[in-house]
Design an enzyme around this catalytic site. Sequence first.
Site, PDB file in Angstrom:
ATOM      1  N   CYS A 198     -47.279  31.720   0.438  1.00  0.00           N
ATOM      2  CA  CYS A 198     -47.422  31.967   2.144  1.00  0.00           C
ATOM      3  C   CYS A 198     -46.533  30.761   2.373  1.00  0.00           C
ATOM      4  O   CYS A 198     -46.473  29.587   2.171  1.00  0.00           O
ATOM      5  CB  CYS A 198     -48.772  31.329   2.583  1.00  0.00           C
ATOM      6  SG  CYS A 198     -48.477  31.210   4.332  1.00  0.00           S
ATOM      7  N   ASN A 199     -45.266  31.082   3.006  1.00  0.00           N
ATOM      8  CA  ASN A 199     -43.953  30.153   3.415  1.00  0.00           C
ATOM      9  C   ASN A 199     -44.827  29.242   4.445  1.00  0.00           C
ATOM     10  O   ASN A 199     -44.278  28.037   4.488  1.00  0.00           O
ATOM     11  CB  ASN A 199     -43.073  31.274   4.013  1.00  0.00           C
ATOM     12  CG  ASN A 199     -42.346  31.851   3.349  1.00  0.00           C
ATOM     13  OD1 ASN A 199     -42.932  33.090   2.832  1.00  0.00           O
ATOM     14  ND2 ASN A 199     -41.157  31.532   2.746  1.00  0.00           N
ATOM     15  N   CYS A 232     -41.399  35.142   5.299  1.00  0.00           N
ATOM     16  CA  CYS A 232     -42.996  35.212   5.297  1.00  0.00           C
ATOM     17  C   CYS A 232     -43.389  36.476   4.574  1.00  0.00           C
ATOM     18  O   CYS A 232     -42.924  37.500   4.150  1.00  0.00           O
ATOM     19  CB  CYS A 232     -43.166  35.661   6.693  1.00  0.00           C
ATOM     20  SG  CYS A 232     -45.200  36.227   6.772  1.00  0.00           S
ATOM     21  N   THR A 233     -44.506  36.063   3.703  1.00  0.00           N
ATOM     22  CA  THR A 233     -44.598  37.025   2.435  1.00  0.00           C
ATOM     23  C   THR A 233     -45.371  38.280   3.093  1.00  0.00           C
ATOM     24  O   THR A 233     -45.553  39.316   2.189  1.00  0.00           O
ATOM     25  CB  THR A 233     -45.819  36.224   1.548  1.00  0.00           C
ATOM     26  OG1 THR A 233     -46.904  35.688   2.380  1.00  0.00           O
ATOM     27  CG2 THR A 233     -45.126  34.953   0.861  1.00  0.00           C
TER      28      THR A 233
HETATM   29  N1  DGL Z   1     -47.589  35.087   4.857  1.00  0.00           N
HETATM   30  C1  DGL Z   1     -47.643  34.020   5.439  1.00  0.00           C
HETATM   31  C2  DGL Z   1     -46.251  33.374   5.212  1.00  0.00           C
HETATM   32  O1  DGL Z   1     -45.539  33.666   4.356  1.00  0.00           O
HETATM   33  C3  DGL Z   1     -48.378  33.455   6.769  1.00  0.00           C
HETATM   34  C4  DGL Z   1     -48.262  34.406   7.892  1.00  0.00           C
HETATM   35  C5  DGL Z   1     -49.172  34.056   8.912  1.00  0.00           C
HETATM   36  O2  DGL Z   1     -50.328  33.948   8.684  1.00  0.00           O
HETATM   37  O3  DGL Z   1     -48.739  33.738  10.233  1.00  0.00           O
HETATM   38  O4  DGL Z   1     -45.572  32.801   6.111  1.00  0.00           O
END
Ligand code: DGL
Length: 249
Positions: free
Chosen positions: A71-72, A182-183
Amino acid sequence: MATIGIFDSGSGGLSVYREIVKLLPYERYVYFADNAHCPYGEKSVEYIQDRARAITDILLGMGADIIVVACNTATAAAIAMLREEYPDMTFVGMEPAVKPAALGTKTGVIGVLATAGTLKGSKYLKTKGRFEDDVRIVEHVGEGFVELVENGILDGPVAYETVRASIQPLLDAGADRIVLGCTHYPFLRTIIEAIAGPSVQVIDPAPAVARQTVRMLDKRGIPIGEGPFSVDLYFSGEPASLQRIFALL
Ligand code: DGL
């Protein structure tokens, strides 16, 4: 056999799991989706740190040898804290792929799609600072992208229009590289590519993160490749979205 713990705010981290499992098909995987607290994108740093700590404790309790923060936003908010508070554990985080985009652009403009939390994070700002004298970096939050993926809406007119609204400004600015910061976003890649057209390259850092996971296991001397493969999915909210995305893989 290594036990690889992976977490995200929801199903997005499965885009990273998918790349890791290609390189490490004989390990034990424990994936935690914090979907009761999703999205992380607009939450405070303290909130995300608390969640990251709680999830790390769960993954450690399950015997994780390494934890991939897939998760970024959580990487930006919490990885430094995790490394400090759990000095014996190895954490692999997400890297915004600004470098390959900056090196590859022909137009001199790159687009970065990420959450607000990631775009504010010091890690991203530092990376950006290294390249912004040479290329123009245009940013946009993927508004509504996380919600689409969590609801399993990966195609159709609603997904198309939601994606278009956030990537059109990048295209209008002349970006020929779009970094997925974002993943969750790789699950919308087909639409992103359809809108952006063939002259725009979409860059997902997940394969590089998978390679880094292999390197870190090797560095720690954790045996790999012995099997048997297994994957357990855990979630703090509803299972449906995770099961839907997992079925796609
Ligand atoms: N999948 C996440 C990322 O890589 C988080 C997205 C979120 O929950 O806002 O940032």
